[in-house]
Design an enzyme around this catalytic site. Sequence first.
Site, PDB file in Angstrom:
ATOM      1  N   GLU A 213      25.619 -94.284  -9.259  1.00 44.02           N
ATOM      2  CA  GLU A 213      25.679 -92.864  -8.869  1.00 44.02           C
ATOM      3  C   GLU A 213      26.843 -92.200  -9.595  1.00 44.02           C
ATOM      4  O   GLU A 213      27.987 -92.657  -9.542  1.00 44.02           O
ATOM      5  CB  GLU A 213      25.834 -92.673  -7.358  1.00 44.02           C
ATOM      6  CG  GLU A 213      25.887 -91.160  -7.071  1.00 44.02           C
ATOM      7  CD  GLU A 213      25.802 -90.745  -5.607  1.00 44.02           C
ATOM      8  OE1 GLU A 213      25.804 -91.608  -4.724  1.00 44.02           O
ATOM      9  OE2 GLU A 213      25.751 -89.515  -5.375  1.00 44.02           O
TER      10      GLU A 213
ATOM     11  N   ASP B 175      28.108 -80.404 -10.469  1.00 44.58           N
ATOM     12  CA  ASP B 175      28.720 -79.061 -10.409  1.00 44.58           C
ATOM     13  C   ASP B 175      27.757 -78.044 -11.023  1.00 44.58           C
ATOM     14  O   ASP B 175      27.341 -78.198 -12.174  1.00 44.58           O
ATOM     15  CB  ASP B 175      30.045 -79.057 -11.175  1.00 44.58           C
ATOM     16  CG  ASP B 175      31.091 -79.928 -10.485  1.00 44.58           C
ATOM     17  OD1 ASP B 175      31.222 -79.833  -9.253  1.00 44.58           O
ATOM     18  OD2 ASP B 175      31.747 -80.736 -11.177  1.00 44.58           O
TER      19      ASP B 175
ATOM     20  N   LYS C 206      27.956 -69.375 -13.185  1.00 48.30           N
ATOM     21  CA  LYS C 206      28.129 -68.217 -14.086  1.00 48.30           C
ATOM     22  C   LYS C 206      27.515 -68.528 -15.441  1.00 48.30           C
ATOM     23  O   LYS C 206      27.749 -69.596 -16.007  1.00 48.30           O
ATOM     24  CB  LYS C 206      29.614 -67.898 -14.265  1.00 48.30           C
ATOM     25  CG  LYS C 206      30.233 -67.360 -13.007  1.00 48.30           C
ATOM     26  CD  LYS C 206      31.610 -66.790 -13.293  1.00 48.30           C
ATOM     27  CE  LYS C 206      32.225 -66.273 -12.011  1.00 48.30           C
ATOM     28  NZ  LYS C 206      33.598 -66.719 -11.791  1.00 48.30           N
TER      29      LYS C 206
ATOM     30  N   THR D  55      23.574 -85.260   1.226  1.00 49.80           N
ATOM     31  CA  THR D  55      24.967 -85.365   0.759  1.00 49.80           C
ATOM     32  C   THR D  55      25.818 -84.232   1.364  1.00 49.80           C
ATOM     33  O   THR D  55      25.294 -83.250   1.876  1.00 49.80           O
ATOM     34  CB  THR D  55      25.064 -85.282  -0.780  1.00 49.80           C
ATOM     35  OG1 THR D  55      24.957 -83.913  -1.178  1.00 49.80           O
ATOM     36  CG2 THR D  55      23.995 -86.114  -1.472  1.00 49.80           C
ATOM     37  N   LYS D  56      27.137 -84.412   1.254  1.00 53.02           N
ATOM     38  CA  LYS D  56      28.092 -83.418   1.765  1.00 53.02           C
ATOM     39  C   LYS D  56      27.866 -82.059   1.110  1.00 53.02           C
ATOM     40  O   LYS D  56      27.804 -81.019   1.774  1.00 53.02           O
ATOM     41  CB  LYS D  56      29.523 -83.859   1.429  1.00 53.02           C
ATOM     42  CG  LYS D  56      30.204 -84.656   2.485  1.00 53.02           C
ATOM     43  CD  LYS D  56      31.110 -83.757   3.332  1.00 53.02           C
ATOM     44  CE  LYS D  56      31.231 -84.240   4.764  1.00 53.02           C
ATOM     45  NZ  LYS D  56      31.497 -85.657   4.921  1.00 53.02           N
TER      46      LYS D  56
ATOM     47  N   GLU E 213      25.269 -80.932  -0.344  1.00 50.61           N
ATOM     48  CA  GLU E 213      23.965 -80.397   0.058  1.00 50.61           C
ATOM     49  C   GLU E 213      24.056 -79.726   1.438  1.00 50.61           C
ATOM     50  O   GLU E 213      23.525 -78.645   1.653  1.00 50.61           O
ATOM     51  CB  GLU E 213      22.976 -81.570   0.104  1.00 50.61           C
ATOM     52  CG  GLU E 213      21.601 -81.231   0.617  1.00 50.61           C
ATOM     53  CD  GLU E 213      20.681 -82.452   0.561  1.00 50.61           C
ATOM     54  OE1 GLU E 213      21.172 -83.591   0.459  1.00 50.61           O
ATOM     55  OE2 GLU E 213      19.462 -82.243   0.608  1.00 50.61           O
TER      56      GLU E 213
HETATM   57  C1  LIG Z   1      29.353 -80.609  -6.649  1.00 46.51           C
HETATM   58  S1  LIG Z   1      30.061 -82.175  -6.446  1.00 46.51           S
HETATM   59  C2  LIG Z   1      28.779 -83.098  -5.617  1.00 46.51           C
HETATM   60  C3  LIG Z   1      29.280 -84.347  -4.980  1.00 46.51           C
HETATM   61  C4  LIG Z   1      28.222 -85.214  -4.252  1.00 46.51           C
HETATM   62  N1  LIG Z   1      27.251 -85.760  -5.175  1.00 46.51           N
HETATM   63  C5  LIG Z   1      27.543 -84.448  -3.165  1.00 46.51           C
HETATM   64  O1  LIG Z   1      26.372 -84.086  -3.337  1.00 46.51           O
HETATM   65  O2  LIG Z   1      28.187 -84.218  -2.117  1.00 46.51           O
HETATM   66  C6  LIG Z   1      30.049 -82.830  -8.086  1.00 46.51           C
HETATM   67  C7  LIG Z   1      30.961 -84.041  -8.252  1.00 46.51           C
HETATM   68  O3  LIG Z   1      30.844 -84.526  -9.598  1.00 46.51           O
HETATM   69  C8  LIG Z   1      32.123 -84.974 -10.004  1.00 46.51           C
HETATM   70  N2  LIG Z   1      32.163 -84.935 -11.473  1.00 46.51           N
HETATM   71  C9  LIG Z   1      32.047 -83.839 -12.256  1.00 46.51           C
HETATM   72  N3  LIG Z   1      32.130 -84.164 -13.560  1.00 46.51           N
HETATM   73  C10 LIG Z   1      32.306 -85.519 -13.594  1.00 46.51           C
HETATM   74  C11 LIG Z   1      32.475 -86.457 -14.646  1.00 46.51           C
HETATM   75  N4  LIG Z   1      32.466 -86.064 -15.928  1.00 46.51           N
HETATM   76  N5  LIG Z   1      32.636 -87.757 -14.334  1.00 46.51           N
HETATM   77  C12 LIG Z   1      32.635 -88.160 -13.030  1.00 46.51           C
HETATM   78  N6  LIG Z   1      32.480 -87.308 -11.990  1.00 46.51           N
HETATM   79  C13 LIG Z   1      32.321 -86.014 -12.264  1.00 46.51           C
HETATM   80  C14 LIG Z   1      33.089 -84.001  -9.367  1.00 46.51           C
HETATM   81  O4  LIG Z   1      34.394 -84.531  -9.247  1.00 46.51           O
HETATM   82  C15 LIG Z   1      32.425 -83.738  -8.024  1.00 46.51           C
HETATM   83  O5  LIG Z   1      32.914 -84.597  -7.027  1.00 46.51           O
END
Ligand SMILES: C[S@@+](CC[C@H](N)C(=O)[O-])C[C@H]1O[C@@H](n2cnc3c(N)ncnc32)[C@H](O)[C@@H]1O
Length: 216
Positions: free
Chosen positions: A46, A121, A125, A193-194, A196
């Site tokens: 994941e 993420d 924008k 997920t959190k 979500e």
């Molecule tokens: C919007 S959050 C979603 C987290 C989780 N999957 C959830 O649904 O609750 C996106 C996550 O991806 C991680 N992330 C973003 N770019 C990353 C990268 N290049 N390598 C590892 N993690 C990354 C961020 O730190 C963040 O915790």
Amino acid sequence: MIRSGRLTDSQRKAIDQHWPHYVVDYKAQPLALKSLFPAASELIVEIGFGMGDSLLEMARNIPTSNFIGIEVHRPGIGKLLHGIAEHGLSNLRVICHDATEVLENCFENESIDKILILFPDPWPKKRHNKRRLIQGDFVDLLVRKLKRDGRLHLATDWESYAEQMMNALENVTALVNQNGPGRFWDQPERPVTKFEQRGKRLGHDVWDLLFAKSGL
Ligand SMILES: C[S@@+](CC[C@H](N)C(=O)[O-])C[C@H]1O[C@@H](n2cnc3c(N)ncnc32)[C@H](O)[C@@H]1O
């Protein structure tokens, strides 16, 4: 790049106590999977597990599979380490480093059975869209690392990103949409997920995609 963020006392304690046991320090070389896990098994990765709740739940529910979580957000890593220790899991390990470099360097080609990227993420924008993880080269990297018949499961609560994901995956000849051309996965098999949950509170819809790597 490590995203620090504010750590709770429990997350800090978990990092201090459990890091050496459950975190695999990043090195630009293939992981020694045999020594990481007691039993050889299906490997599920994941990327961006956030606070790690859903990854922990999957690893607890499927003790016969091996899981690796990749994340750069320290509070989430602390929380997950706490959970791994609390439940004594031997089938879940964590890498705290940029996912592109980890995939590129730590996994052999055709070595992963399933890759999950849940709610990456969204960069909503327009001028930031190019920062989105799911596009061109990164998708090619994912496909290279998947075994034949391996699965790629993505989800987002941002419609334009869902369309971008669908286009990016359907453009790859080696990937087959498991729900039929152009179709999203209506009843995905995964924990909520959190991120979500937060989106749902704001009234967001959710789109899941499931693709398999064909033998082509
Ligand atoms: C919007 S959050 C979603 C987290 C989780 N999957 C959830 O649904 O609750 C996106 C996550 O991806 C991680 N992330 C973003 N770019 C990353 C990268 N290049 N390598 C590892 N993690 C990354 C961020 O730190 C963040 O915790």
